[in-house]
Design an enzyme around this catalytic site. Structure first.
Site, PDB file in Angstrom:
ATOM      1  N   GLU A  30      66.443  29.957  29.143  1.00 51.03           N
ATOM      2  CA  GLU A  30      67.514  30.967  28.985  1.00 51.03           C
ATOM      3  C   GLU A  30      68.354  30.645  27.761  1.00 51.03           C
ATOM      4  OE1 GLU A  30      69.772  31.566  32.566  1.00 51.03           O
ATOM      5  OE2 GLU A  30      67.969  32.127  33.672  1.00 51.03           O
ATOM      6  N   LYS A  42      49.567  47.724  22.659  1.00 52.62           N
ATOM      7  CA  LYS A  42      49.143  48.985  22.030  1.00 52.62           C
ATOM      8  C   LYS A  42      48.423  48.748  20.686  1.00 52.62           C
ATOM      9  CE  LYS A  42      52.572  51.684  24.527  1.00 52.62           C
ATOM     10  NZ  LYS A  42      53.802  51.005  24.895  1.00 52.62           N
ATOM     11  N   ARG A  54      51.428  41.954  26.254  1.00 52.77           N
ATOM     12  CA  ARG A  54      52.478  42.825  26.792  1.00 52.77           C
ATOM     13  C   ARG A  54      53.802  42.151  26.471  1.00 52.77           C
ATOM     14  NH1 ARG A  54      49.619  46.592  30.172  1.00 52.77           N
ATOM     15  NH2 ARG A  54      51.621  47.582  30.580  1.00 52.77           N
TER      16      ARG A  54
HETATM   17  N1  DSN Z   1      52.860  53.834  29.237  1.00 53.25           N
HETATM   18  C1  DSN Z   1      52.860  53.889  27.806  1.00 53.25           C
HETATM   19  C2  DSN Z   1      51.830  54.831  27.301  1.00 53.25           C
HETATM   20  O1  DSN Z   1      50.773  54.882  27.898  1.00 53.25           O
HETATM   21  O2  DSN Z   1      52.032  55.494  26.312  1.00 53.25           O
HETATM   22  C3  DSN Z   1      54.188  54.197  27.260  1.00 53.25           C
HETATM   23  O3  DSN Z   1      55.096  53.283  27.746  1.00 53.25           O
END
Ligand code: DSN
Length: 382
Positions: free
Chosen positions: A46, A219, A225
């Protein structure tokens, strides 16, 4: 052996033997996974590097500092917080740092391709504790910046989110900047979907036009994540205390101990994204998305997009989920999605959302996506 490991093996096989087209998913490197499964998960830390509430953080401090340094370089920001557990906590921390409950915020409607945390009314933190006004897209699924400018001048929000989850077009950061500045609003670019495209230089960066950047690190960026909050030069010029406000909102405002295994994995992913190989990957994502969209269009389907990594395909009134299930049965993993101005409503959407980052990681090129488009079109029409 615990049954869970058998299930993990099954999931691994499943992911690797199916075609993954959910635009927010990707396949991380082995190095990223090694960090996630490391002893760093045992440590409490922390606070921030050099100012921890627990002892024994000498090495952990070095790890977090490296993640910050590498992240600042690829995002081009003045300050970076790498502790948000994911995108929603990152956006919540920004709201907590800059606003009081009841203040007005403005974001894109979920049904238009926005995100829950950008003020989706009533059921979300951002829509329940703040007054939320939301903008839509036009028939083509594009933001009308002139209309947005008028809307913002009328509503005078204190904070504007520029960010999307199902928007297939390039975002005009300069216009967003002018619109926010016209009412003195904070401008937050949530680049979660397109971070990899920005870092890979195939989408313009918002860094000169916004005060804050938030992003998930999975992404298109292909990391673990997790999420970041970046503060830009323009942000610091607006409020000299911005960095302090952001850091305090993340910890102790919203979160406790940072997940150091994730932060190490981020540091690795930031390094992987910094260079020519990743730029080529980002370029291929775009080329592949165009190939898929053109292939679907050539089979007579209405496709929204694309200028980035994703597109939304009109499957016919209310047919999105049914088509997504049929594709799953045929080894193609997508998600049902609303199309712009979907008359069927969000619970029975008319479209599917397709993205190319994951299969581009797996080595797919244009001809693979062209063939895939033909197959998907056949399944949609069946
Ligand atoms: N759940 C994500 C997506 O699939 O675009 C966005 O947070």
């Amino acid at each position: 052996m615990d049954k869970i490991f058998n299930l993990i093996k099954q999931e691994e096989r499943y992911q690797n033997s199916t075609i993954r087209l959910i635009p927010s998913e990707n396949f991380t490197s082995e190095a990223v996974k090694k960090c996630l499964a490391s002893d760093l998960t045992n440590k409490y830390a922390e606070g921030y590097p050099g100012k921890r509430y627990y002892q024994g953080n000498k090495i952990v401090d070095e790890i977090e500092n490296l993640a910050i340094e590498r992240g600042k370089k690829i995002f081009g920001v003045e300050h970076l917080n790498v502790q948000p557990y994911s995108g929603s906590p990152a956006n919540s921390a920004v709201l907590m740092a800059l606003l009081e409950p009841g203040d007005k915020i403005c974001g894109m409607k979920l049904s238009a391709g926005g995100h829950l945390t950008h003020g989706h009314p009533k059921i979300t933190f951002s829509g329940k504790y703040f007054e939320s006004v939301q903008y839509d897209v036009n028939e083509e699924g594009r933001i009308n910046y002139e209309e947005l400018a008028n809307f913002v001048k009328k509503e005078k929000p204190k904070l504007i989110f520029a960010g999307t989850t199902a928007y297939p077009w390039i975002l005009d950061w300069k216009k967003f900047g002018e619109i926010a500045d016209s009412v003195g609003a904070w401008l937050v670019a949530d680049i979660s979907h397109i971070a990899g495209l920005i870092v890979g230089e195939v989408h313009p960066s918002p860094v000169d036009y916004v005060h804050i950047i938030t992003s998930t690190t999975h992404k298109s960026l292909r990391g673990p994540r997790g999420a970041i909050i970046g503060v830009t030069k323009k942000g610091i010029e607006k409020d000299i205390d911005l960095v302090k406000k952001i850091d305090r909102a993340v910890f102790p405002g919203l979160q406790g101990g940072p997940h150091m295994n994730n932060i190490a994995a981020m540091a690795v992913a930031f390094e992987e994204a910094n260079g020519e190989e990743f730029r080529k990957y980002a370029q291929q994502i775009i080329v592949n998305a165009k190939a898929l969209a053109e292939s679907l269009k050539s089979k007579g389907l209405k496709v929204f997009g694309t200028e980035n990594h994703l597109m939304v395909v009109d499957c016919g009134m209310g047919r999105g989920k049914e088509v997504a299930i049929k594709l799953e049965e045929n080894g193609i993993i997508v998600n049902a999605n609303t199309i712009p101005h979907d008359e069927a409503g969000p619970l029975k959407p008319s479209g599917i959302r397709l993205g190319t980052p994951a299969m581009t990681t797996k080595g797919y090129v244009e001809r693979d996506f062209e063939a895939l488009g033909v197959k998907i079109a056949e399944l949609i029409k069946e």
